[in-house]
Enzyme design. Structure first.
Site, short mmCIF file in Angstrom:
data_model
loop_
_atom_site.label_atom_id
_atom_site.label_comp_id
_atom_site.label_asym_id
_atom_site.label_seq_id
_atom_site.Cartn_x
_atom_site.Cartn_y
_atom_site.Cartn_z
N GLY A 1 0.87 -1.21 -0.08
CA GLY A 1 0.05 0.18 -0.09
C GLY A 1 0.95 1.24 0.03
O GLY A 1 1.87 1.46 0.36
N HIS B 1 -4.57 -8.68 -1.04
CA HIS B 1 -3.80 -9.65 -0.42
C HIS B 1 -3.95 -11.06 -0.64
O HIS B 1 -2.90 -11.92 -0.32
CB HIS B 1 -3.24 -9.16 0.98
CG HIS B 1 -4.30 -8.68 1.81
ND1 HIS B 1 -5.64 -9.66 1.86
CD2 HIS B 1 -4.94 -7.52 2.45
CE1 HIS B 1 -6.36 -8.89 2.81
NE2 HIS B 1 -6.04 -7.87 3.00
N LYS C 1 -4.48 3.90 10.19
CA LYS C 1 -5.17 4.01 8.70
C LYS C 1 -5.31 5.75 8.47
O LYS C 1 -5.10 5.93 7.22
CB LYS C 1 -6.55 3.31 8.44
CG LYS C 1 -6.64 1.77 8.84
CD LYS C 1 -5.80 1.06 7.66
CE LYS C 1 -5.83 -0.32 8.02
NZ LYS C 1 -4.98 -1.07 7.00
N ASN D 1 -0.76 -7.09 8.12
CA ASN D 1 -0.58 -5.72 7.46
C ASN D 1 0.59 -4.91 8.24
O ASN D 1 0.53 -4.93 9.47
CB ASN D 1 -1.92 -4.86 7.43
CG ASN D 1 -2.90 -5.69 7.12
OD1 ASN D 1 -2.96 -6.39 6.53
ND2 ASN D 1 -4.08 -4.92 6.95
#
Length: 508
Positions: free
Chosen positions: A116, A223, A396, A251
Site C-alpha cells: 500500500g 492480499h 489508517k 498488515n
C-alpha cells in the site's frame, strides 16, 4: 453473417436467456484473451515470463468473475462457529511456552503485507516508510521487533515483504539501511493485473508499461494474491527447504501484529496432535468495527464473511455486535506445506471482491481482488483465536497516528504497549477533521503531542492548532467554524470541555 451473430441465433433458438448469457460470456472471454495476448507481445524479453504468469492469473480470476453472480453466500447457511473452533487467547497462553523457545521460532517466517501507498494520509511512496514514533517508520519498527527476537533467543527468523509494483522500488532502496541488523530480509512482488472498463469489461491497458497514459491501467489484486505470488517467487520452496513450517502474515500498518510465542507454540505443539494449517486472529467488535469481516460456520467449515458478500436485506444483521461478536484482524498463521499443496492442486478458493474505481480522466473501471483470510475454508483443521484488542492497532488515518505517537503507548524493541499509567485498557475515540488528513498538515498543527492518558473522546474540526504540553482529559470537542481559528494555548488542560468559536493566540 459473423460468427457471433450465428452463435447468438443458435443460442436463442435453444435455451433462451441462459444460453444467450453463456454465449455472451464465451465471447467476452475470447475478447479478453485476445487483448491480453496483444498486451503480452509488448513485454520486454526479461519481463515476459513474469508478465505471462500475471496475465494467466488474471484470466483465471476473470473467468470466475463471469461465472459468479449476486451475493456469494447463502444467508440461511451461515451459523455461529462452534465453541471449540474459536479459542480464547487466555486458553492458548495458559499452555505456557516450551523449554526451548528458539526451536519453535526457527520454524517461523514473518511476512508483512507492504503493497500500500501512503496516499490516504497525503504521503507519496510506500505507507511503510511513514514515520510513526520517534522518527521510526512502520518498517523500522518491524525490523526492530524481529531483530529483538533473533538476539534474545539466538534465532534466525526472516522478514519477508510482499511489495506491489507501487512500492517495490522505493522499499528496496531503503532496505540497505538494515544491512547490519540481525534480520534477513526478503522481498517478492504481488501480481500486476489490468483494470477493466466497467462497460466493455475489456482491459484498459494497451501495453505492459505502467507509466504515461498507462499509469492507472494496472493494479495489485489484493492480499489474497499472496498464495500464488509467494509460490511463484520461489521463496515458499526455499523456506520449506530450510525447515521453516509457518508464516505469520499481517498488515505492516498494524502495530499490534507482533510475533506471539504462545500462538506459535500452540501451532508447533497442537494439544490434540492434529496440526492446524491456518489460524486467524480475531478480536471482539466495537461499534467502530461493524464493517469488519467475521468468522462464521458455513457448510461445516470456518469461513470469513465480508460485508460485500452479504445480501442487502441482511447487512444490518451482519453489523450486529450481539450476533457477530468478533472480526478478522488479518493476523494469520499459515502452514507453508499446506500452501504448497493447495497451490499445486489449484485448490485455494477465495471470493472475488469487485472494486469499482473512477480514473482521473473520468473512466469507470473495476478491479478484481481477493483477500488473504478468505482462503481459510480451503485449509484443514483451521482455528480462530480471540486475541486481546492490543494485537489490532492499525494506523489508517492521522487520528490513529495521534494515538500511537502519544503517551498512551510506550515503545520497547519496536513494540508498542499501552502505558501502565492509563487506568482503563480501552483506546480513546479520536476524530480529527479534514484539516488534519495529511501527515504534513497534522504535524504542523501540533507543537507537541498532547498528554492523552486520561482521554476518552476527542473530536477536532476546522482550523485548530495545539501548543506545547497540552493535556486532554475525558471528552473534549473543539470546533472552529468556517473562517474561524482556534489556537489551544501551551500548557492548557482541557477536561470534559467543548471549545468553539474563535481563539487566536498571537506572538507579542
Amino acid at each position: 453473417m459473423s460468427r457471433f451473430v450465428q452463435d447468438l441465433s443458435k443460442a436463442m433458438s435453444q435455451d433462451g436467456a441462459s444460453q444467450f448469457q453463456e454465449v455472451i460470456r464465451q465471447e467476452l472471454e475470447l475478447s479478453v484473451k485476445k487483448e491480453l495476448e496483444k498486451i503480452l507481445t509488448t513485454a520486454p524479453s526479461h519481463e515476459f515470463e513474469h508478465t505471462k504468469k500475471d496475465l494467466d492469473g488474471f484470466r483465471k480470476l476473470f473467468h470466475r468473475f463471469l461465472q459468479e453472480k449476486g451475493p456469494s453466500v447463502d444467508w440461511g447457511k451461515i451459523q455461529r462457529p462452534p465453541e471449540d473452533s474459536i479459542q480464547p487467547y487466555e486458553k492458548i497462553k495458559a499452555r505456557g511456552l516450551p523449554d526451548n523457545v528458539s526451536s519453535v521460532l526457527n520454524k517461523l517466517v514473518v511476512v508483512k503485507l507492504n503493497g500500500g501507498l501512503g496516499t490516504s494520509m497525503g504521503c507519496k511512496g510506500p505507507k511503510s516508510l511513514i514515520g510513526v514514533r520517534n522518527e521510526n517508520t512502520f518498517l523500522d519498527l518491524t525490523v526492530q521487533q524481529i531483530e529483538h527476537l533473533n538476539k534474545t533467543y539466538d534465532t534466525d527468523v526472516p522478514l519477508v515483504l510482499m511489495n506491489s509494483f507501487n512500492t517495490d522500488e522505493d522499499t528496496k532502496k531503503i532496505l540497505q539501511k538494515y544491512n547490519h541488523c540481525r534480520v534477513k530480509i526478503y522481498t517478492f512482488n504481488q501480481s500486476r493485473y489490468p483494470r477493466i472498463n466497467k462497460e466493455s469489461l475489456l482491459p484498459v491497458a494497451k501495453n505492459v508499461s505502467y507509466s504515461g497514459e498507462n499509469t492507472e491501467a494496472w493494479y495489485p489484486p489484493g492480499h489474497g494474491d499472496i498464495y500464488a505470488s509467494f509460490y511463484n517467487s520461489g521463496l515458499l520452496d526455499t523456506f520449506i527447504g530450510e525447515g521453516k513450517e509457518y508464516i505469520f502474515v499481517s498488515n505492516i500498518d498494524n502495530l499490534g501484529a507482533t510475533v506471539d510465542l504462545y500462538i506459535l507454540n500452540h501451532l508447533m505443539n497442537p494439544p490434540n496432535g492434529k496440526p492446524c494449517e491456518f489460524v486467524m486472529e480475531v478480536t471482539n467488535k466495537t461499534r467502530a468495527d461493524v464493517k469488519g469481516g467475521t468468522l462464521t460456520q458455513y457448510e461445516g467449515k470456518l469461513r470469513l464473511v465480508e460485508i460485500a458478500q452479504v445480501p442487502k436485506a441482511h447487512v444490518d444483521e451482519f453489523k450486529s455486535v450481539s450476533k457477530f461478536k468478533i472480526f478478522n484482524t488479518n493476523n494469520l498463521w499459515i502452514s507453508l506445506a499446506a500452501v504448497k499443496r493447495l497451490q499445486e492442486q489449484n485448490a485455494i478458493d477465495m471470493e472475488i471482491i469487485v472494486n469499482p474505481k473512477t480514473l482521473d480522466g473520468g473512466l469507470n473501471v473495476i478491479q478484481l481482488e481477493t483477500a488473504v483470510g478468505a482462503a481459510i475454508k480451503s485449509f484443514e483443521n483451521s482455528l480462530g483465536i480471540n486475541v486481546p484488542r492490543s494485537r489490532f492497532l492499525p494506523v489508517k488515518t492521522t487520528s490513529d497516528l495521534l494515538l500511537v505517537m502519544s503517551n498512551l503507548y510506550s515503545l520497547n524493541a519496536g513494540s508498542l504497549t499501552m502505558s501502565e499509567k492509563r487506568e482503563f485498557p480501552t483506546v480513546p475515540l479520536v476524530k480529527l477533521g479534514s484539516s488534519f488528513t495529511k501527515v504534513q498538515d497534522y504535524l504542523r498543527r501540533f507543537e507537541s503531542i498532547p498528554d492523552m492518558l486520561e482521554l476518552d473522546h476527542l473530536t477536532v474540526s476546522g482550523d485548530v492548532t495545539f501548543g506545547k504540553n497540552v493535556s486532554l482529559k475525558g471528552t473534549v470537542i473543539i470546533i472552529a467554524n468556517h473562517g474561524d481559528r482556534i489556537d489551544i494555548p501551551p500548557g492548557a488542560v482541557l477536561e470534559n470541555k467543548i471549545v468553539s468559536g474563535n481563539l487566536r493566540i498571537l506572538d507579542h
